[in-house]
Design a protein around this motif. Structure first.
Motif, PDB file in Angstrom:
ATOM      1  N   ALA A 243       0.835  -1.206   0.000  1.00 27.88           N
ATOM      2  CA  ALA A 243       0.000   0.000   0.000  1.00 27.88           C
ATOM      3  C   ALA A 243       0.868   1.253   0.000  1.00 27.88           C
ATOM      4  O   ALA A 243       0.575   2.229  -0.710  1.00 27.88           O
ATOM      5  CB  ALA A 243      -0.931  -0.009   1.205  1.00 27.88           C
ATOM      6  N   GLN A 244       1.933   1.248   0.793  1.00 28.48           N
ATOM      7  CA  GLN A 244       2.798   2.418   0.862  1.00 28.48           C
ATOM      8  C   GLN A 244       3.499   2.691  -0.460  1.00 28.48           C
ATOM      9  O   GLN A 244       3.758   3.848  -0.813  1.00 28.48           O
ATOM     10  CB  GLN A 244       3.821   2.232   1.986  1.00 28.48           C
ATOM     11  CG  GLN A 244       3.211   2.294   3.375  1.00 28.48           C
ATOM     12  CD  GLN A 244       4.205   1.955   4.470  1.00 28.48           C
ATOM     13  OE1 GLN A 244       5.323   1.489   4.207  1.00 28.48           O
ATOM     14  NE2 GLN A 244       3.806   2.180   5.722  1.00 28.48           N
ATOM     15  N   THR A 247       0.419   3.839  -3.088  1.00 26.59           N
ATOM     16  CA  THR A 247      -0.368   5.040  -2.781  1.00 26.59           C
ATOM     17  C   THR A 247       0.099   6.300  -3.514  1.00 26.59           C
ATOM     18  O   THR A 247      -0.730   7.032  -4.070  1.00 26.59           O
ATOM     19  CB  THR A 247      -0.405   5.287  -1.266  1.00 26.59           C
ATOM     20  OG1 THR A 247      -1.066   4.182  -0.636  1.00 26.59           O
ATOM     21  CG2 THR A 247      -1.155   6.572  -0.928  1.00 26.59           C
ATOM     22  N   ILE A 250      -1.274   5.983  -7.008  1.00 27.47           N
ATOM     23  CA  ILE A 250      -2.448   5.116  -7.076  1.00 27.47           C
ATOM     24  C   ILE A 250      -3.443   5.540  -8.155  1.00 27.47           C
ATOM     25  O   ILE A 250      -4.089   4.698  -8.789  1.00 27.47           O
ATOM     26  CB  ILE A 250      -3.129   5.032  -5.692  1.00 27.47           C
ATOM     27  CG1 ILE A 250      -4.084   3.832  -5.680  1.00 27.47           C
ATOM     28  CG2 ILE A 250      -3.854   6.318  -5.351  1.00 27.47           C
ATOM     29  CD1 ILE A 250      -4.496   3.398  -4.301  1.00 27.47           C
ATOM     30  N   TRP A 267      -7.518  -2.495  -1.899  1.00 22.82           N
ATOM     31  CA  TRP A 267      -8.681  -1.984  -1.184  1.00 22.82           C
ATOM     32  C   TRP A 267      -9.382  -3.093  -0.408  1.00 22.82           C
ATOM     33  O   TRP A 267      -9.933  -2.875   0.677  1.00 22.82           O
ATOM     34  CB  TRP A 267      -9.671  -1.351  -2.164  1.00 22.82           C
ATOM     35  CG  TRP A 267      -9.376   0.072  -2.486  1.00 22.82           C
ATOM     36  CD1 TRP A 267      -8.815   0.565  -3.620  1.00 22.82           C
ATOM     37  CD2 TRP A 267      -9.597   1.202  -1.624  1.00 22.82           C
ATOM     38  NE1 TRP A 267      -8.679   1.931  -3.535  1.00 22.82           N
ATOM     39  CE2 TRP A 267      -9.160   2.348  -2.323  1.00 22.82           C
ATOM     40  CE3 TRP A 267     -10.123   1.347  -0.350  1.00 22.82           C
ATOM     41  CZ2 TRP A 267      -9.229   3.625  -1.778  1.00 22.82           C
ATOM     42  CZ3 TRP A 267     -10.201   2.613   0.201  1.00 22.82           C
ATOM     43  CH2 TRP A 267      -9.757   3.742  -0.507  1.00 22.82           C
ATOM     44  N   GLU A 274      -4.275   2.025   5.822  1.00 25.08           N
ATOM     45  CA  GLU A 274      -3.788   2.069   4.432  1.00 25.08           C
ATOM     46  C   GLU A 274      -4.897   2.535   3.480  1.00 25.08           C
ATOM     47  O   GLU A 274      -4.655   3.274   2.527  1.00 25.08           O
ATOM     48  CB  GLU A 274      -3.285   0.692   4.000  1.00 25.08           C
ATOM     49  CG  GLU A 274      -1.881   0.380   4.465  1.00 25.08           C
ATOM     50  CD  GLU A 274      -1.861  -0.235   5.860  1.00 25.08           C
ATOM     51  OE1 GLU A 274      -2.595  -1.209   6.093  1.00 25.08           O
ATOM     52  OE2 GLU A 274      -1.088   0.260   6.705  1.00 25.08           O
ATOM     53  N   ARG A 275      -6.126   2.074   3.733  1.00 26.17           N
ATOM     54  CA  ARG A 275      -7.242   2.497   2.885  1.00 26.17           C
ATOM     55  C   ARG A 275      -7.462   4.009   2.950  1.00 26.17           C
ATOM     56  O   ARG A 275      -7.731   4.660   1.938  1.00 26.17           O
ATOM     57  CB  ARG A 275      -8.521   1.786   3.316  1.00 26.17           C
ATOM     58  CG  ARG A 275      -8.579   0.316   2.972  1.00 26.17           C
ATOM     59  CD  ARG A 275      -9.842  -0.285   3.540  1.00 26.17           C
ATOM     60  NE  ARG A 275      -9.898  -1.722   3.338  1.00 26.17           N
ATOM     61  CZ  ARG A 275     -10.706  -2.531   3.991  1.00 26.17           C
ATOM     62  NH1 ARG A 275     -11.537  -2.027   4.910  1.00 26.17           N
ATOM     63  NH2 ARG A 275     -10.714  -3.820   3.754  1.00 26.17           N
ATOM     64  N   ALA A 277      -5.251   6.313   3.549  1.00 31.34           N
ATOM     65  CA  ALA A 277      -4.186   6.994   2.803  1.00 31.34           C
ATOM     66  C   ALA A 277      -4.467   6.931   1.302  1.00 31.34           C
ATOM     67  O   ALA A 277      -4.275   7.922   0.581  1.00 31.34           O
ATOM     68  CB  ALA A 277      -2.838   6.348   3.123  1.00 31.34           C
ATOM     69  N   MET A 278      -4.941   5.773   0.819  1.00 30.90           N
ATOM     70  CA  MET A 278      -5.270   5.647  -0.602  1.00 30.90           C
ATOM     71  C   MET A 278      -6.463   6.523  -0.953  1.00 30.90           C
ATOM     72  O   MET A 278      -6.507   7.148  -2.013  1.00 30.90           O
ATOM     73  CB  MET A 278      -5.551   4.179  -0.950  1.00 30.90           C
ATOM     74  CG  MET A 278      -4.325   3.282  -0.876  1.00 30.90           C
ATOM     75  SD  MET A 278      -4.605   1.603  -1.529  1.00 30.90           S
ATOM     76  CE  MET A 278      -5.692   0.913  -0.268  1.00 30.90           C
ATOM     77  N   MET A 281      -5.499  10.136  -1.375  1.00 30.25           N
ATOM     78  CA  MET A 281      -4.778  10.373  -2.616  1.00 30.25           C
ATOM     79  C   MET A 281      -5.727  10.371  -3.818  1.00 30.25           C
ATOM     80  O   MET A 281      -5.564  11.161  -4.751  1.00 30.25           O
ATOM     81  CB  MET A 281      -3.703   9.310  -2.792  1.00 30.25           C
ATOM     82  CG  MET A 281      -2.779   9.536  -3.973  1.00 30.25           C
ATOM     83  SD  MET A 281      -1.807  11.063  -3.853  1.00 30.25           S
ATOM     84  CE  MET A 281      -0.768  10.699  -2.423  1.00 30.25           C
TER      85      MET A 281
END
Length: 308
Positions: A243-244, A247, A250, A267, A274-275, A277-278, A281
């Protein structure tokens, strides 16, 4: 005419192998069996005769290991059908005799179209000790098996059916070749089976090699499946790392025909942090979100995001 009919009937009957006796393979003109012998288009170490057969034999040492092994084993579709039926027999002596012969030539059989089916059936029918013996025949050949259209199925079967400790050699031999294997149409399947069936502490090296090239693999027609499997079967630390990496780019990956599948899977399996942060973005501006919603592949990612 009656004599011809009788002769034809006799030839037809003799061409049908008996399923009550173990298959006999003949090598270098010698045949053997643990019980009665069976003459049926045998597994022979012979190549078609050519005018240059002498030159072929002189240069055989220059052949690849796969070609040399494949030249030593032949198994027709009919022979394979017979052996598979024998492996399913309730006659334990028959099954044991057939298994012993398959184990003795497992690697050579695994390289052939019909032979690989026989070896897979043997893994299904065998007990643990025999399965281990079949898997041991692949030692030293993992990279060849990964790229073989036939042997890769045997390798996958062994990984799925054997205790993880007995397929550790697969991880050892594939170490340093994960990226190339992930991009291979057969190799990616082997990596998927390893991620599915081996504990995380055994696949840590594999996971690290995938993480080292996540973006490239996510956009690859075969590599993306390995990244998706790591998201599904890996540890929380692997999902966090993926994820990092994804992102910051993304929105671009979500529009990609192949990588969008990886973003959807992120997702699905990543945790709330993590979700979030996505999400930030992807929804940084109304224009960006609208653009994603109207893109061919980004629209599916947006739908997945709104379900979470």
């Amino acid at each position: 005419q009656q004599q011809q009919q009788q002769q034809h009937q006799h030839q037809h009957q003799s061409a049908v192998p008996s399923l009550q006796m173990p298959v006999v393979w003949q090598q270098n003109g010698a045949s053997s069996s643990s019980s009665a012998q069976l003459n049926m288009g045998s597994w022979e170490s012979s190549m078609p005769s050519t005018p240059h057969s002498s030159s072929v034999s002189q240069t055989s040492s220059m052949q690849s290991p796969s070609l040399m092994a494949a030249s030593k084993a032949r198994c027709s579709a009919r022979e394979a059908d017979v052996m598979v039926m024998q492996l399913r027999s309730k006659d334990m002596a028959l099954k044991r005799a057939v298994l012993e012969q398959i184990v003795s030539g497992a690697w050579s059989l695994a390289l052939t179209r019909h032979g690989c089916r026989v070896v897979q059936a043997a893994v299904d029918a065998a007990d643990t000790s025999c399965r281990i013996a079949l898997a041991d025949s692949l030692k030293g050949h993992v990279l060849e098996a990964v790229r073989s259209p036939h042997a890769n199925h045997v390798l996958q079967k062994c990984v799925a059916m054997l205790p993880p400790d007995h397929v550790r050699f697969v991880l050892t031999e594939i170490q340093g070749h994960v990226r190339d294997s992930a991009k291979h149409p057969f190799g990616c399947r082997v990596l998927e089976r390893l991620l599915e069936h081996c504990p995380y502490w055994m696949t840590q090296g594999l996971a690290m090699e995938v993480l080292g090239d996540v973006v490239d693999l996510a956009r690859h027609p075969y590599g993306n499946y390995v990244v998706q499997h790591l998201l599904e079967h890996g540890q929380a630390q692997h999902r966090r790392a993926i994820a990092q990496i994804l992102t910051p780019q993304i929105s671009r990956l979500a529009r990609h025909k192949i990588a969008s599948n990886v973003v959807e899977k992120a997702w699905l399996y990543c945790d709330d942090e993590e979700r979030q942060a996505m999400r930030e973005m992807m929804t940084g501006s109304p224009e960006e979100l609208t653009s994603l919603e109207h893109s061919n592949y980004g629209s599916f990612v947006v739908k997945e995001m709104r379900r979470r």
